[in-house]
Enzyme design. Structure first.
Site, PDB file in Angstrom:
ATOM      1  CB  SER A  77      33.432  32.435 -27.896  1.00 56.01           C
ATOM      2  OG  SER A  77      32.628  33.353 -28.942  1.00 56.01           O
ATOM      3  CE1 TYR A 107      36.372  37.211 -29.454  1.00 52.39           C
ATOM      4  CE2 TYR A 107      34.722  35.997 -30.503  1.00 52.39           C
ATOM      5  CZ  TYR A 107      35.416  36.546 -29.618  1.00 52.39           C
ATOM      6  OH  TYR A 107      34.776  36.213 -28.313  1.00 52.39           O
TER       7      TYR A 107
HETATM    8  N1  LIG Z   1      30.251  39.754 -25.158  1.00 59.30           N
HETATM    9  C1  LIG Z   1      30.007  38.753 -25.919  1.00 59.30           C
HETATM   10  O1  LIG Z   1      29.027  38.635 -26.449  1.00 59.30           O
HETATM   11  C2  LIG Z   1      30.859  37.319 -25.836  1.00 59.30           C
HETATM   12  C3  LIG Z   1      30.490  36.160 -26.395  1.00 59.30           C
HETATM   13  C4  LIG Z   1      31.323  35.204 -26.396  1.00 59.30           C
HETATM   14  C5  LIG Z   1      32.455  35.079 -25.755  1.00 59.30           C
HETATM   15  N2  LIG Z   1      32.817  36.365 -25.129  1.00 59.30           N
HETATM   16  C6  LIG Z   1      34.138  36.398 -24.250  1.00 59.30           C
HETATM   17  O2  LIG Z   1      33.832  36.902 -22.819  1.00 59.30           O
HETATM   18  C7  LIG Z   1      35.008  37.368 -22.276  1.00 59.30           C
HETATM   19  C8  LIG Z   1      34.882  38.659 -21.821  1.00 59.30           C
HETATM   20  O3  LIG Z   1      34.292  39.590 -22.622  1.00 59.30           O
HETATM   21  P1  LIG Z   1      33.187  40.675 -22.371  1.00 59.30           P
HETATM   22  O4  LIG Z   1      32.328  40.439 -23.475  1.00 59.30           O
HETATM   23  O5  LIG Z   1      33.037  40.684 -20.947  1.00 59.30           O
HETATM   24  O6  LIG Z   1      33.959  42.008 -23.096  1.00 59.30           O
HETATM   25  P2  LIG Z   1      34.582  43.323 -22.211  1.00 59.30           P
HETATM   26  O7  LIG Z   1      35.579  43.957 -22.955  1.00 59.30           O
HETATM   27  O8  LIG Z   1      33.700  43.969 -21.295  1.00 59.30           O
HETATM   28  O9  LIG Z   1      35.498  42.593 -21.082  1.00 59.30           O
HETATM   29  C9  LIG Z   1      37.027  42.276 -21.663  1.00 59.30           C
HETATM   30  C10 LIG Z   1      38.067  42.969 -20.572  1.00 59.30           C
HETATM   31  O10 LIG Z   1      39.258  42.524 -20.858  1.00 59.30           O
HETATM   32  C11 LIG Z   1      39.994  43.464 -20.939  1.00 59.30           C
HETATM   33  N3  LIG Z   1      41.501  43.318 -21.718  1.00 59.30           N
HETATM   34  C12 LIG Z   1      41.483  43.199 -23.011  1.00 59.30           C
HETATM   35  N4  LIG Z   1      42.923  43.207 -23.470  1.00 59.30           N
HETATM   36  C13 LIG Z   1      43.461  43.169 -22.326  1.00 59.30           C
HETATM   37  C14 LIG Z   1      44.802  42.918 -22.013  1.00 59.30           C
HETATM   38  N5  LIG Z   1      45.743  42.940 -23.174  1.00 59.30           N
HETATM   39  N6  LIG Z   1      45.185  42.531 -20.681  1.00 59.30           N
HETATM   40  C15 LIG Z   1      44.438  42.545 -19.671  1.00 59.30           C
HETATM   41  N7  LIG Z   1      43.047  42.866 -19.814  1.00 59.30           N
HETATM   42  C16 LIG Z   1      42.649  43.259 -21.144  1.00 59.30           C
HETATM   43  C17 LIG Z   1      39.407  44.657 -21.231  1.00 59.30           C
HETATM   44  O11 LIG Z   1      39.897  45.764 -20.734  1.00 59.30           O
HETATM   45  C18 LIG Z   1      38.015  44.383 -20.655  1.00 59.30           C
HETATM   46  O12 LIG Z   1      37.895  44.968 -19.249  1.00 59.30           O
HETATM   47  C19 LIG Z   1      35.943  37.330 -23.456  1.00 59.30           C
HETATM   48  O13 LIG Z   1      36.789  36.379 -23.537  1.00 59.30           O
HETATM   49  C20 LIG Z   1      35.058  37.423 -24.726  1.00 59.30           C
HETATM   50  O14 LIG Z   1      35.735  36.861 -26.003  1.00 59.30           O
HETATM   51  C21 LIG Z   1      32.187  37.575 -25.017  1.00 59.30           C
END
Ligand SMILES: NC(=O)c1ccc[n+]([C@@H]2O[C@H](COP(=O)([O-])OP(=O)(O)OC[C@H]3O[C@@H](n4cnc5c(N)ncnc54)[C@H](O)[C@@H]3O)[C@@H](O)[C@H]2O)c1
Length: 280
Positions: free
Chosen positions: A144, A157
């Site tokens: 991130s 986080y």
């Molecule tokens: N959305 C943003 O702005 C952003 C920014 C930087 C980094 N990220 C990173 O991107 C990645 C994806 O996140 P996203 O934004 O697509 O969110 P999202 O919530 O849409 O996707 C994350 C998925 O992880 C699953 N998950 C959570 N805990 C779990 C567990 N214990 N076991 C199995 N699955 C689990 C959730 O059910 C979800 O489907 C993450 O690592 C997040 O930290 C997101």
């Protein structure tokens, strides 16, 4: 996209039910991969309907060893190999400041955030390790903006995503020359990350009021904006020389200015120039 850069590679990807992971699953299949799509949400099951026998869904909690064993076993039982492990599942602390967290809830919140964001990728790599060494495969972890900067989350986080950066570097060292290890660092993606139950959180919008105007690129890139980077890092053909790298895709957040976010962005109070139309 729609090529063969991942020609028949077998990829285990966590957090596949929604957001970035769901989009990357689609991109991997379009590039010829076969994917074990892992998520704690049963929404992951619909990927099999969408992609047929190219995707095997596994409903599992990846913060537990058993969940990662189940994911690795699904790949080995179905296709007999693992070429790439993508540790993408994460939860957020909803950018909660330390002083807003009651002391007696801090330990629970810490274990929840670090359990999914840090322990899960470690467990996932460990569960897939023998197969990854055998295939001379690779690992891709989702970091991130918060892997390298403050203010992209709360302290839980941010510390967890800094730890992901540490895992990328340490595992790249430990697993060389057999397994490459890299990461992707998104800035802001339009998703709803789950929060911690210890802090009574459900989900949190990643995009807040004003976020778009704070970005040098002045637009919230779609979740698919990261597909190409994951595909690049998973591809033996196109990233054979990359390991230990965290590829940043943060809409310019790391080069944000003080008076205005980007040099050609109108200063506040002088917004007579239209914000550019989204890129096609
Ligand atoms: N959305 C943003 O702005 C952003 C920014 C930087 C980094 N990220 C990173 O991107 C990645 C994806 O996140 P996203 O934004 O697509 O969110 P999202 O919530 O849409 O996707 C994350 C998925 O992880 C699953 N998950 C959570 N805990 C779990 C567990 N214990 N076991 C199995 N699955 C689990 C959730 O059910 C979800 O489907 C993450 O690592 C997040 O930290 C997101």
């Amino acid at each position: 996209m729609g090529g063969d850069s991942l020609d028949d590679q077998v990829i285990v990807l966590t957090g596949a039910a929604a957001g970035i992971g769901r989009s990357v699953t689609r991109a991997f299949v379009a590039e010829g991969a076969r994917v074990v799509a892992v998520d704690v949400s049963t929404d992951v099951d619909s990927l099999a309907t969408e992609y047929g026998d190219r995707v095997v869904p596994v409903v599992a909690d990846v913060s537990r060893w058993e969940g990662n064993i189940a994911a690795a076993a699904a790949a080995l039982d179905t296709w007999g190999r693992i070429d790439v492990f993508v540790g993408n599942a994460a939860i957020t602390d909803s950018a909660t400041a330390l002083e807003e967290i009651d002391g007696d809830r801090l330990t629970g919140a810490f274990h929840e955030v670090f359990g999914v964001n840090v322990l899960a990728p470690l467990l996932g790599v460990r569960a897939c390790l023998d197969a990854l060494v055998a295939s001379r495969g690779s690992v891709v972890l989702t970091g991130s903006f918060a892997s390298t900067h403050a203010g992209g989350g709360g302290s839980l986080y941010t510390a967890s995503k800094h730890a992901v950066h540490g895992l990328i570097r340490q595992l790249a060292y430990e697993l060389a020359p057999d397994v490459r290890v890299n990461g992707v660092a998104p800035g802001v993606a339009p998703t709803r990350l789950k929060g911690t139950s210890a802090l009574g959180q459900t989900t949190a919008d990643s995009v807040l009021d004003g976020t778009q105007r704070a970005l040098p690129l002045q637009e919230i890139a779609p979740v698919s904006a990261y597909d190409g980077i994951f595909t690049l890092l998973a591809s033996r053909r196109y990233s054979a020389a990359m390991t230990g790298t965290l590829v940043t895709a943060d809409s310019g957040l790391s080069v944000r200015g003080i008076a205005k976010p980007g040099g050609r962005v109108p200063a506040i109070g002088h917004e007579h120039t239209e914000v550019p139309a989204p890129r096609a």
